[in-house]
Design a protein around this motif. Structure first.
Motif, mmCIF file in Angstrom:
data_model
loop_
_atom_site.group_PDB
_atom_site.id
_atom_site.type_symbol
_atom_site.label_atom_id
_atom_site.label_comp_id
_atom_site.label_asym_id
_atom_site.label_seq_id
_atom_site.Cartn_x
_atom_site.Cartn_y
_atom_site.Cartn_z
ATOM 1 N N MET A 119 1.756 12.156 -9.657
ATOM 2 C CA MET A 119 1.067 13.435 -9.572
ATOM 3 C C MET A 119 2.051 14.587 -9.482
ATOM 4 O O MET A 119 1.823 15.662 -10.055
ATOM 5 C CB MET A 119 0.124 13.445 -8.366
ATOM 6 N N VAL A 120 3.163 14.396 -8.783
ATOM 7 C CA VAL A 120 4.190 15.446 -8.702
ATOM 8 C C VAL A 120 4.746 15.734 -10.098
ATOM 9 O O VAL A 120 4.971 16.894 -10.464
ATOM 10 C CB VAL A 120 5.320 15.033 -7.741
ATOM 11 N N SER A 121 4.952 14.676 -10.887
ATOM 12 C CA SER A 121 5.463 14.884 -12.246
ATOM 13 C C SER A 121 4.451 15.637 -13.090
ATOM 14 O O SER A 121 4.814 16.489 -13.913
ATOM 15 C CB SER A 121 5.811 13.539 -12.898
ATOM 16 N N LEU A 122 3.149 15.360 -12.896
ATOM 17 C CA LEU A 122 2.120 16.094 -13.631
ATOM 18 C C LEU A 122 2.068 17.553 -13.192
ATOM 19 O O LEU A 122 1.894 18.453 -14.019
ATOM 20 C CB LEU A 122 0.751 15.443 -13.427
ATOM 21 N N MET A 123 2.220 17.790 -11.894
ATOM 22 C CA MET A 123 2.213 19.163 -11.397
ATOM 23 C C MET A 123 3.331 19.969 -12.031
ATOM 24 O O MET A 123 3.211 21.175 -12.261
ATOM 25 C CB MET A 123 2.353 19.185 -9.876
ATOM 26 N N GLY A 124 4.428 19.286 -12.345
ATOM 27 C CA GLY A 124 5.550 19.974 -12.973
ATOM 28 C C GLY A 124 5.224 20.533 -14.341
ATOM 29 O O GLY A 124 5.906 21.440 -14.830
ATOM 30 N N LEU A 125 4.161 20.029 -14.986
ATOM 31 C CA LEU A 125 3.762 20.535 -16.294
ATOM 32 C C LEU A 125 3.357 22.000 -16.231
ATOM 33 O O LEU A 125 3.439 22.719 -17.225
ATOM 34 C CB LEU A 125 2.594 19.716 -16.853
ATOM 35 N N ASN A 126 2.879 22.454 -15.069
ATOM 36 C CA ASN A 126 2.338 23.806 -14.946
ATOM 37 C C ASN A 126 3.230 24.748 -14.150
ATOM 38 O O ASN A 126 2.816 25.838 -13.793
ATOM 39 C CB ASN A 126 0.952 23.757 -14.273
ATOM 40 N N GLU A 127 4.449 24.330 -13.858
ATOM 41 C CA GLU A 127 5.311 25.111 -12.977
ATOM 42 C C GLU A 127 5.516 26.543 -13.452
ATOM 43 O O GLU A 127 5.520 27.475 -12.662
ATOM 44 C CB GLU A 127 6.669 24.414 -12.826
ATOM 45 N N ASN A 128 5.695 26.721 -14.748
ATOM 46 C CA ASN A 128 6.051 28.041 -15.267
ATOM 47 C C ASN A 128 4.883 28.754 -15.949
ATOM 48 O O ASN A 128 5.086 29.759 -16.635
ATOM 49 C CB ASN A 128 7.227 27.913 -16.249
ATOM 50 N N ASP A 182 0.822 -1.207 0.000
ATOM 51 C CA ASP A 182 0.000 0.000 0.000
ATOM 52 C C ASP A 182 0.857 1.259 0.000
ATOM 53 O O ASP A 182 0.570 2.226 -0.710
ATOM 54 C CB ASP A 182 -0.949 0.013 1.202
ATOM 55 N N VAL A 183 1.917 1.244 0.813
ATOM 56 C CA VAL A 183 2.815 2.405 0.874
ATOM 57 C C VAL A 183 3.523 2.589 -0.456
ATOM 58 O O VAL A 183 3.654 3.708 -0.966
ATOM 59 C CB VAL A 183 3.848 2.232 2.010
ATOM 60 N N CYS A 184 3.963 1.487 -1.052
ATOM 61 C CA CYS A 184 4.675 1.575 -2.330
ATOM 62 C C CYS A 184 3.771 2.103 -3.440
ATOM 63 O O CYS A 184 4.185 2.922 -4.264
ATOM 64 C CB CYS A 184 5.243 0.205 -2.706
ATOM 65 N N VAL A 185 2.521 1.626 -3.459
ATOM 66 C CA VAL A 185 1.583 2.108 -4.473
ATOM 67 C C VAL A 185 1.288 3.594 -4.257
ATOM 68 O O VAL A 185 1.231 4.378 -5.209
ATOM 69 C CB VAL A 185 0.284 1.288 -4.454
ATOM 70 N N ASN A 186 1.105 4.006 -2.997
ATOM 71 C CA ASN A 186 0.860 5.415 -2.699
ATOM 72 C C ASN A 186 2.046 6.273 -3.128
ATOM 73 O O ASN A 186 1.865 7.362 -3.692
ATOM 74 C CB ASN A 186 0.587 5.601 -1.206
ATOM 75 N N ASN A 187 3.267 5.787 -2.870
ATOM 76 C CA ASN A 187 4.454 6.521 -3.301
ATOM 77 C C ASN A 187 4.514 6.632 -4.820
ATOM 78 O O ASN A 187 4.909 7.662 -5.372
ATOM 79 C CB ASN A 187 5.721 5.833 -2.784
ATOM 80 N N LEU A 188 4.111 5.559 -5.488
ATOM 81 C CA LEU A 188 4.088 5.559 -6.957
ATOM 82 C C LEU A 188 3.144 6.629 -7.480
ATOM 83 O O LEU A 188 3.483 7.408 -8.374
ATOM 84 C CB LEU A 188 3.669 4.179 -7.452
ATOM 85 N N TRP A 189 1.919 6.701 -6.891
ATOM 86 C CA TRP A 189 0.941 7.696 -7.313
ATOM 87 C C TRP A 189 1.419 9.109 -6.999
ATOM 88 O O TRP A 189 1.197 10.034 -7.779
ATOM 89 C CB TRP A 189 -0.403 7.433 -6.637
ATOM 90 N N THR A 190 2.064 9.271 -5.843
ATOM 91 C CA THR A 190 2.561 10.595 -5.471
ATOM 92 C C THR A 190 3.592 11.084 -6.476
ATOM 93 O O THR A 190 3.551 12.239 -6.915
ATOM 94 C CB THR A 190 3.178 10.554 -4.055
ATOM 95 N N GLU A 191 4.513 10.202 -6.864
ATOM 96 C CA GLU A 191 5.512 10.573 -7.864
ATOM 97 C C GLU A 191 4.843 10.941 -9.184
ATOM 98 O O GLU A 191 5.262 11.887 -9.869
ATOM 99 C CB GLU A 191 6.503 9.420 -8.070
#
Length: 204
Positions: A28-37, A17-26
């Protein structure tokens, strides 16, 4: 998935469960990077082939349990009479800068990914999923030789499956060019092909 599998030794100690949650977090963080600038909100459309049959359940579960209350108010879905997801959309971030909409490319082009790739002249699937991999014992680092062999095969498949994503992307790029040029239809704005255009697709 590739990152989690290659680092599968951490799964027994952390728990799946922790590993899957970490996978999803990574993810979503990568998607958030699309809008950084960006100075304003931009919508990103993510196509998944047969979204309604499988993937949307996991996407919805993660989004519904991992985002804050404000973001959850902006989590929307369209579900058909068979309780299958047609689309899933959300706005996340502070402020709500990242707009995501997951759509089912199978509803637009109701053929297998391999057939879709062939229709638009791109490379198709490189491998097939084996039902024997539906077993968490694959991640047991103390497993027997058969489990180790099957895990290695699964890791190879998970890495190769990136090619399936590339196939879908390349096919949809060609489809977008064709349907926008010929019919002035942007496939990122529709849930299924209008009847006259669908007829042309069936006659490919």
């Amino acid at each position: 998935v590739k990152h989690m599998l290659i680092n599968h030794e951490s799964i027994p100690s952390l728990g799946i469960d922790v590993c899957v949650n970490n996978l999803w977090t990574e993810f979503m963080v990568s998607l958030m990077g699309l809008n950084e600038n960006l100075k304003h909100s931009v919508k990103h459309t993510v196509f998944v082939h047969n979204l309604g049959g499988f993937d949307a359940i996991f996407l919805y579960k993660y989004l519904a349990t991992s985002i804050n209350d404000t973001e959850r108010d902006n989590l929307n879905s369209i579900i058909d009479g068979s309780n299958k997801f047609i689309s899933l959309s959300c706005k996340i971030g502070d402020p709500l800068m990242l707009q995501l909409e997951f759509k089912d490319s199978y509803r637009i082009f109701p053929v297998s990914l391999n057939d879709l790739a062939g229709i638009f002249g791109v490379a198709g699937k490189t491998s097939e999923y084996a039902v024997e991999w539906n077993n968490f014992n694959l991640f047991d680092i103390n497993g027997d030789k058969l489990a180790t062999l099957m895990r290695d095969q699964f890791i190879d498949y998970a890495i190769l499956i990136n090619g399936d994503s590339v196939s879908l992307y390349e096919a949809l790029v060609k489809a977008q060019e064709l349907y926008f040029t010929k019919y002035n239809v942007d496939i990122t704005t529709i849930l299924s092909l209008p009847s006259p255009i669908n007829d042309s697709f069936e006659n490919f």
